[in-house]
Design a protein around this motif. Structure first.
Motif, mmCIF file in Angstrom:
data_model
loop_
_atom_site.group_PDB
_atom_site.id
_atom_site.type_symbol
_atom_site.label_atom_id
_atom_site.label_comp_id
_atom_site.label_asym_id
_atom_site.label_seq_id
_atom_site.Cartn_x
_atom_site.Cartn_y
_atom_site.Cartn_z
ATOM 1 N N GLU A 20 0.801 -1.227 0.000
ATOM 2 C CA GLU A 20 0.000 0.000 0.000
ATOM 3 C C GLU A 20 0.834 1.278 0.000
ATOM 4 O O GLU A 20 0.460 2.255 -0.638
ATOM 5 C CB GLU A 20 -0.948 -0.015 1.200
ATOM 6 C CG GLU A 20 -1.981 -1.124 1.091
ATOM 7 C CD GLU A 20 -2.903 -1.194 2.284
ATOM 8 O OE1 GLU A 20 -2.875 -0.270 3.119
ATOM 9 O OE2 GLU A 20 -3.647 -2.177 2.370
ATOM 10 N N ASP A 21 1.942 1.275 0.695
ATOM 11 C CA ASP A 21 2.784 2.463 0.779
ATOM 12 C C ASP A 21 3.512 2.689 -0.546
ATOM 13 O O ASP A 21 4.277 1.837 -0.989
ATOM 14 C CB ASP A 21 3.784 2.294 1.923
ATOM 15 C CG ASP A 21 4.646 3.523 2.103
ATOM 16 O OD1 ASP A 21 5.780 3.527 1.571
ATOM 17 O OD2 ASP A 21 4.187 4.475 2.766
ATOM 18 N N TYR A 24 7.469 2.628 -0.327
ATOM 19 C CA TYR A 24 8.016 1.294 -0.101
ATOM 20 C C TYR A 24 7.786 0.400 -1.317
ATOM 21 O O TYR A 24 8.633 -0.422 -1.655
ATOM 22 C CB TYR A 24 7.431 0.656 1.161
ATOM 23 C CG TYR A 24 8.149 -0.614 1.519
ATOM 24 C CD1 TYR A 24 9.448 -0.576 2.013
ATOM 25 C CD2 TYR A 24 7.566 -1.845 1.300
ATOM 26 C CE1 TYR A 24 10.143 -1.731 2.308
ATOM 27 C CE2 TYR A 24 8.251 -3.013 1.597
ATOM 28 C CZ TYR A 24 9.529 -2.956 2.099
ATOM 29 O OH TYR A 24 10.211 -4.098 2.380
#
Length: 105
Positions: A20-21, A24
């Motif tokens: 999700e990030d 990252y």
């Protein structure tokens, strides 16, 4: 070996899409691409075999972390490492214990 490596590479990228990030996800994709590119010119069979085995181990870790099982569905129901599947009649949700340091005196 080539077919297995390409399949492994694609599985990594599919798993990474589920992160999700944004930062990252971009970092993980860059890391996977760099690692595969670095080993793309390798000709030693033993090194290739070891890298493929290491890739399989890491792919399983990533799949476990993101809940990806090789299809387009997120399914934690068969993940034995997941706290969600904890079988405890006293705590069906698998939360952390009730004794020290959590118990109140």
């Amino acid at each position: 070996h080539r077919r297995n490596v390409v399949h492994q590479y694609r599985n990594f990228l599919q798993c990474i899409r589920r992160i999700e990030d944004d930062d990252y996800r971009a970092y993980a994709a860059r890391e996977v691409k760099e690692r595969f590119h670095t080993l793309s010119s390798e000709t030693d069979k033993l090194t290739i075999q070891m890298a493929t085995q290491e890739g399989s181990r890491r792919l399983a870790q990533v799949q476990s972390m993101v809940g990806y099982k090789g299809d387009d569905k997120k399914d934690d129901s068969n993940d034995e490492d997941s706290w969600i599947n904890t079988k405890d009649k006293d705590d069906p949700r698998g939360r952390v214990g009730t004794s020290w340091p959590w118990e109140k005196k």
